[in-house]
Design an enzyme around this catalytic site. Structure first.
Site, PDB file in Angstrom:
ATOM      1  N   PRO A  17       0.395 -22.034  -7.908  1.00 15.17           N
ATOM      2  CA  PRO A  17       1.306 -20.985  -7.475  1.00 15.17           C
ATOM      3  C   PRO A  17       1.113 -20.557  -6.025  1.00 15.17           C
ATOM      4  O   PRO A  17      -0.012 -20.462  -5.538  1.00 15.17           O
ATOM      5  CB  PRO A  17       1.003 -19.818  -8.425  1.00 15.17           C
ATOM      6  CG  PRO A  17      -0.326 -20.117  -9.003  1.00 15.17           C
ATOM      7  CD  PRO A  17      -0.439 -21.614  -9.042  1.00 15.17           C
ATOM      8  N   ASN A  18       2.250 -20.317  -5.392  1.00 12.46           N
ATOM      9  CA  ASN A  18       2.349 -19.793  -4.024  1.00 12.46           C
ATOM     10  C   ASN A  18       1.981 -20.804  -2.940  1.00 12.46           C
ATOM     11  O   ASN A  18       2.112 -20.508  -1.753  1.00 12.46           O
ATOM     12  CB  ASN A  18       1.522 -18.500  -3.858  1.00 12.46           C
ATOM     13  CG  ASN A  18       2.000 -17.422  -4.800  1.00 12.46           C
ATOM     14  OD1 ASN A  18       3.190 -17.111  -4.819  1.00 12.46           O
ATOM     15  ND2 ASN A  18       1.115 -16.868  -5.615  1.00 12.46           N
ATOM     16  N   ARG A  25       2.651 -18.028   4.404  1.00 14.15           N
ATOM     17  CA  ARG A  25       1.805 -17.158   3.603  1.00 14.15           C
ATOM     18  C   ARG A  25       0.455 -16.922   4.281  1.00 14.15           C
ATOM     19  O   ARG A  25      -0.304 -17.877   4.472  1.00 14.15           O
ATOM     20  CB  ARG A  25       1.582 -17.866   2.259  1.00 14.15           C
ATOM     21  CG  ARG A  25       0.643 -17.184   1.337  1.00 14.15           C
ATOM     22  CD  ARG A  25       0.293 -18.097   0.162  1.00 14.15           C
ATOM     23  NE  ARG A  25      -0.572 -17.391  -0.742  1.00 14.15           N
ATOM     24  CZ  ARG A  25      -1.381 -17.964  -1.601  1.00 14.15           C
ATOM     25  NH1 ARG A  25      -1.414 -19.272  -1.713  1.00 14.15           N
ATOM     26  NH2 ARG A  25      -2.145 -17.234  -2.373  1.00 14.15           N
ATOM     27  N   TYR A  30      -4.729 -19.121   5.425  1.00 12.91           N
ATOM     28  CA  TYR A  30      -4.384 -20.456   4.926  1.00 12.91           C
ATOM     29  C   TYR A  30      -3.925 -21.420   6.014  1.00 12.91           C
ATOM     30  O   TYR A  30      -3.677 -22.595   5.724  1.00 12.91           O
ATOM     31  CB  TYR A  30      -3.316 -20.335   3.830  1.00 12.91           C
ATOM     32  CG  TYR A  30      -3.795 -19.542   2.634  1.00 12.91           C
ATOM     33  CD1 TYR A  30      -4.868 -20.001   1.872  1.00 12.91           C
ATOM     34  CD2 TYR A  30      -3.205 -18.332   2.279  1.00 12.91           C
ATOM     35  CE1 TYR A  30      -5.333 -19.278   0.789  1.00 12.91           C
ATOM     36  CE2 TYR A  30      -3.659 -17.600   1.194  1.00 12.91           C
ATOM     37  CZ  TYR A  30      -4.725 -18.076   0.452  1.00 12.91           C
ATOM     38  OH  TYR A  30      -5.183 -17.361  -0.625  1.00 12.91           O
ATOM     39  N   ASN A  82      -5.562 -28.011  -6.408  1.00 16.94           N
ATOM     40  CA  ASN A  82      -5.639 -26.655  -5.882  1.00 16.94           C
ATOM     41  C   ASN A  82      -4.791 -25.795  -6.805  1.00 16.94           C
ATOM     42  O   ASN A  82      -3.563 -25.749  -6.677  1.00 16.94           O
ATOM     43  CB  ASN A  82      -5.134 -26.568  -4.442  1.00 16.94           C
ATOM     44  CG  ASN A  82      -5.323 -25.171  -3.865  1.00 16.94           C
ATOM     45  OD1 ASN A  82      -5.633 -24.225  -4.603  1.00 16.94           O
ATOM     46  ND2 ASN A  82      -5.127 -25.015  -2.573  1.00 16.94           N
ATOM     47  N   ALA A  85      -4.204 -19.220  -7.600  1.00 18.57           N
ATOM     48  CA  ALA A  85      -4.818 -18.110  -8.333  1.00 18.57           C
ATOM     49  C   ALA A  85      -5.202 -18.482  -9.767  1.00 18.57           C
ATOM     50  O   ALA A  85      -6.104 -17.856 -10.347  1.00 18.57           O
ATOM     51  CB  ALA A  85      -3.876 -16.913  -8.333  1.00 18.57           C
ATOM     52  N   GLU A 106     -11.695 -30.112  -7.403  1.00 18.63           N
ATOM     53  CA  GLU A 106     -11.135 -28.798  -7.042  1.00 18.63           C
ATOM     54  C   GLU A 106     -11.032 -28.705  -5.519  1.00 18.63           C
ATOM     55  O   GLU A 106     -11.977 -29.064  -4.805  1.00 18.63           O
ATOM     56  CB  GLU A 106     -12.089 -27.713  -7.569  1.00 18.63           C
ATOM     57  CG  GLU A 106     -11.668 -26.308  -7.230  1.00 18.63           C
ATOM     58  CD  GLU A 106     -12.711 -25.262  -7.653  1.00 18.63           C
ATOM     59  OE1 GLU A 106     -13.911 -25.599  -7.773  1.00 18.63           O
ATOM     60  OE2 GLU A 106     -12.317 -24.110  -7.856  1.00 18.63           O
ATOM     61  N   HIS A 108      -9.693 -26.135  -2.199  1.00 13.15           N
ATOM     62  CA  HIS A 108      -9.163 -24.871  -1.669  1.00 13.15           C
ATOM     63  C   HIS A 108      -9.111 -24.934  -0.150  1.00 13.15           C
ATOM     64  O   HIS A 108     -10.023 -25.470   0.498  1.00 13.15           O
ATOM     65  CB  HIS A 108     -10.044 -23.684  -2.069  1.00 13.15           C
ATOM     66  CG  HIS A 108     -10.120 -23.489  -3.539  1.00 13.15           C
ATOM     67  ND1 HIS A 108      -9.067 -23.030  -4.288  1.00 13.15           N
ATOM     68  CD2 HIS A 108     -11.122 -23.752  -4.409  1.00 13.15           C
ATOM     69  CE1 HIS A 108      -9.415 -22.989  -5.550  1.00 13.15           C
ATOM     70  NE2 HIS A 108     -10.650 -23.427  -5.655  1.00 13.15           N
ATOM     71  N   ARG A 115     -14.476 -14.349  -0.077  1.00  8.84           N
ATOM     72  CA  ARG A 115     -13.344 -13.436  -0.219  1.00  8.84           C
ATOM     73  C   ARG A 115     -13.615 -12.419  -1.343  1.00  8.84           C
ATOM     74  O   ARG A 115     -14.757 -12.176  -1.698  1.00  8.84           O
ATOM     75  CB  ARG A 115     -12.078 -14.261  -0.430  1.00  8.84           C
ATOM     76  CG  ARG A 115     -11.835 -15.217   0.756  1.00  8.84           C
ATOM     77  CD  ARG A 115     -10.584 -16.039   0.589  1.00  8.84           C
ATOM     78  NE  ARG A 115      -9.406 -15.176   0.520  1.00  8.84           N
ATOM     79  CZ  ARG A 115      -8.222 -15.595   0.073  1.00  8.84           C
ATOM     80  NH1 ARG A 115      -8.061 -16.856  -0.330  1.00  8.84           N
ATOM     81  NH2 ARG A 115      -7.203 -14.767   0.029  1.00  8.84           N
TER      82      ARG A 115
HETATM   83  C1  DQA Z   1      -6.593 -20.882  -2.782  1.00  6.35           C
HETATM   84  C2  DQA Z   1      -7.586 -19.750  -3.044  1.00  6.35           C
HETATM   85  C3  DQA Z   1      -7.126 -18.912  -4.216  1.00  6.35           C
HETATM   86  O1  DQA Z   1      -8.024 -17.826  -4.420  1.00  6.35           O
HETATM   87  C4  DQA Z   1      -5.759 -18.328  -3.958  1.00  6.35           C
HETATM   88  O2  DQA Z   1      -5.306 -17.596  -5.096  1.00  6.35           O
HETATM   89  C5  DQA Z   1      -4.783 -19.352  -3.546  1.00  6.35           C
HETATM   90  C6  DQA Z   1      -5.188 -20.362  -2.589  1.00  6.35           C
HETATM   91  C7  DQA Z   1      -6.987 -21.685  -1.514  1.00  6.35           C
HETATM   92  O3  DQA Z   1      -6.492 -22.808  -1.374  1.00  6.35           O
HETATM   93  O4  DQA Z   1      -7.723 -21.194  -0.671  1.00  6.35           O
HETATM   94  O5  DQA Z   1      -3.608 -19.310  -3.931  1.00  6.35           O
HETATM   95  O6  DQA Z   1      -6.625 -21.757  -3.871  1.00  6.35           O
END
Ligand code: DQA
Length: 150
Positions: A17-18, A25, A30, A82, A85, A106, A108, A115
């Protein structure tokens, strides 16, 4: 007649998501690359490594579960995940990773451990083979290098 070359191994790159909002964003966290920019970088690196990438994004948890299962069924070489959240909350994604044989890495952009406290738990990381975090778009490329060597 020449033999047809064997198919190149495929690496699924799944984004939660997002992550469709990358570029707009919170760029101070990011970065300014869009997900399309990152997909382009991954395709270039994949060519050098002799693998294919299939880059996908969904805001829906179940799609990520379906795609992890699909990657396994299609004998993908690896999954870069990735989960956004859902990383911190999703028992369903944790269980999907545990249910399959395909290695899941994984990924990120940010370093969640630097954070908010709620990002310090990773349901994905508890099940994944390894984690690359904190290097912006480079996190994906480092993870792809690792995937190609598995
Ligand atoms: C994220 C880190 C997550 O905590 C966050 O909710 C994201 C992006 C990252 O790529 O840094 O959506 O996965």
């Amino acid at each position: 007649m020449a033999d047809t070359p064997p198919p190149r191994p495929i690496v699924f790159v799944l984004n939660g998501p997002n992550l469709n909002m990358l570029g707009l964003r919170e760029p101070e966290i990011y970065g300014s690359d869009t997900l399309d920019d990152i997909a382009g970088m991954l395709e270039d690196r994949a060519r050098e490594l002799g693998v294919d990438v299939d880059v996908r994004q969904s805001n829906h948890e179940g799609h990520l579960v379906d795609w992890i299962q699909q990657a396994n069924a299609e004998r993908a070489k690896a999954v870069l995940l990735n989960a956004g959240a859902y990383t911190h909350t999703s028992v369903a994604i944790h269980d999907a990773i545990k249910a399959v044989n395909v290695p899941v890495i994984e990924v990120h952009l940010s370093n969640p451990h630097r954070r908010e406290g709620f990002r310090h738990v990773s349901r994905v990381g508890e099940a994944a083979k390894g984690t690359v975090a904190g290097f912006g778009a480079l996190s994906y490329l480092l993870a792809l290098d690792a995937a190609a060597k598995l």
